[in-house]
Design a protein around this motif. Structure first.
Motif, short mmCIF file in Angstrom:
data_model
loop_
_atom_site.label_atom_id
_atom_site.label_comp_id
_atom_site.label_asym_id
_atom_site.label_seq_id
_atom_site.Cartn_x
_atom_site.Cartn_y
_atom_site.Cartn_z
N PRO A 164 0.81 -1.22 0.00
CA PRO A 164 0.00 0.00 0.00
C PRO A 164 0.84 1.27 0.00
O PRO A 164 0.36 2.34 -0.40
N ARG A 165 2.10 1.19 0.41
CA ARG A 165 2.96 2.38 0.43
C ARG A 165 3.34 2.84 -0.97
O ARG A 165 3.67 4.01 -1.16
N ASP A 166 3.28 1.93 -1.96
CA ASP A 166 3.67 2.29 -3.33
C ASP A 166 2.90 3.49 -3.86
O ASP A 166 3.44 4.32 -4.58
N LYS B 289 -3.44 7.20 6.96
CA LYS B 289 -3.04 8.13 8.02
C LYS B 289 -1.72 7.66 8.61
O LYS B 289 -1.44 6.46 8.65
N PHE B 290 -0.92 8.61 9.10
CA PHE B 290 0.38 8.24 9.66
C PHE B 290 0.73 9.11 10.84
O PHE B 290 0.20 10.21 11.02
N THR B 291 1.64 8.58 11.66
CA THR B 291 2.17 9.28 12.83
C THR B 291 3.69 9.16 12.82
O THR B 291 4.22 8.08 12.56
N VAL B 292 4.38 10.27 13.10
CA VAL B 292 5.84 10.26 13.17
C VAL B 292 6.24 9.46 14.41
O VAL B 292 5.71 9.68 15.50
N PRO C 257 7.17 -2.89 7.02
CA PRO C 257 6.04 -2.88 6.08
C PRO C 257 5.10 -1.68 6.17
O PRO C 257 4.49 -1.31 5.20
N ARG C 258 4.96 -1.04 7.32
CA ARG C 258 4.03 0.08 7.46
C ARG C 258 4.76 1.42 7.62
O ARG C 258 4.13 2.43 7.91
N GLU C 259 6.07 1.44 7.42
CA GLU C 259 6.85 2.66 7.62
C GLU C 259 7.09 3.41 6.31
O GLU C 259 7.26 2.81 5.26
N ILE C 260 7.11 4.73 6.43
CA ILE C 260 7.50 5.60 5.33
C ILE C 260 8.51 6.62 5.86
O ILE C 260 8.50 6.96 7.04
N TYR C 261 9.40 7.06 4.98
CA TYR C 261 10.33 8.12 5.31
C TYR C 261 9.82 9.41 4.68
O TYR C 261 9.43 9.43 3.51
N ILE C 262 9.84 10.48 5.47
CA ILE C 262 9.35 11.77 5.01
C ILE C 262 10.48 12.78 5.12
O ILE C 262 11.09 12.92 6.18
N LEU D 90 2.24 4.10 9.07
CA LEU D 90 0.85 4.13 8.62
C LEU D 90 -0.02 3.41 9.63
O LEU D 90 0.37 2.38 10.19
N ASP D 91 -1.23 3.91 9.86
CA ASP D 91 -2.15 3.24 10.78
C ASP D 91 -2.93 2.16 10.02
O ASP D 91 -2.65 1.87 8.86
#
Length: 164
Positions: free
Chosen positions: A39-41, A106-109, A79-84, A100-101
């Motif tokens: 889903p991050r793609d 939705k996401f939280t740092v 799997p649910r992490e993104i770098y911003i 990502l929740d």
């Protein structure tokens, strides 16, 4: 005649089992092998937009500052992490890891709890909290930093961008 009816019944039974077999095995079962879509793609990329920052010092809110922002999103190591990585003027770069929740948008740092803010030609360190949401090729990030050094000082940041 009896043989013909028996053959017809056998043929109908064979067709019914074949159709039933095709219907039950033709679909991919949930959780079974194959490559699932990450889903991050859909979020990975560069977003261009703007930011707005305001400060509150001793209960008095400053006039908001605003400008352009570029936000880079890449996949994280889990799997649910993104770098911003956000490019806006601030004392400490906004390069963070977010999770990502369960909704997936939705996401939280998760890797920063302290941040610096420059107020009245001084730099203060305060408690940091940030979260955001992805909607229709856009990202919205809100961040707050607060401290009680010499009185309550807080910074509110709103960062938005549209995917290129």
């Amino acid at each position: 005649m009896a043989t013909r009816n028996a053959f017809r019944s056998f043929r109908n039974l064979l067709v019914a089992f074949t159709v039933l077999g095709l219907l039950t095995t033709a679909c991919k079962k949930s959780g079974s092998g194959g490559s699932d879509v990450d889903p991050r793609d859909q979020y990975v990329g560069t977003y261009v937009g703007g930011y707005q920052t305001s400060f509150t010092v001793g209960g008095v809110e400053s006039a908001p500052e605003s400008g352009t922002a570029t936000i880079s999103i890449t996949k994280g190591s889990s799997p649910r992490e993104i770098y911003i990585d956000v490019s806006i003027p601030r004392p400490q770069p906004l390069k963070v890891t977010a999770q990502l929740d369960d909704t997936g948008n939705k996401f939280t740092v998760i890797d920063r709890s302290q941040d610096q803010m420059a107020v009245l030609n001084k730099t203060f360190t305060g408690d940091f909290n940030a979260n955001g949401v992805f909607e229709q090729n856009q990202v919205v990030i809100t961040a707050t930093t607060e401290t009680v050094q010499g009185g309550r000082i807080s910074r509110f940041e709103s960062i938005t961008g549209t995917k290129r």
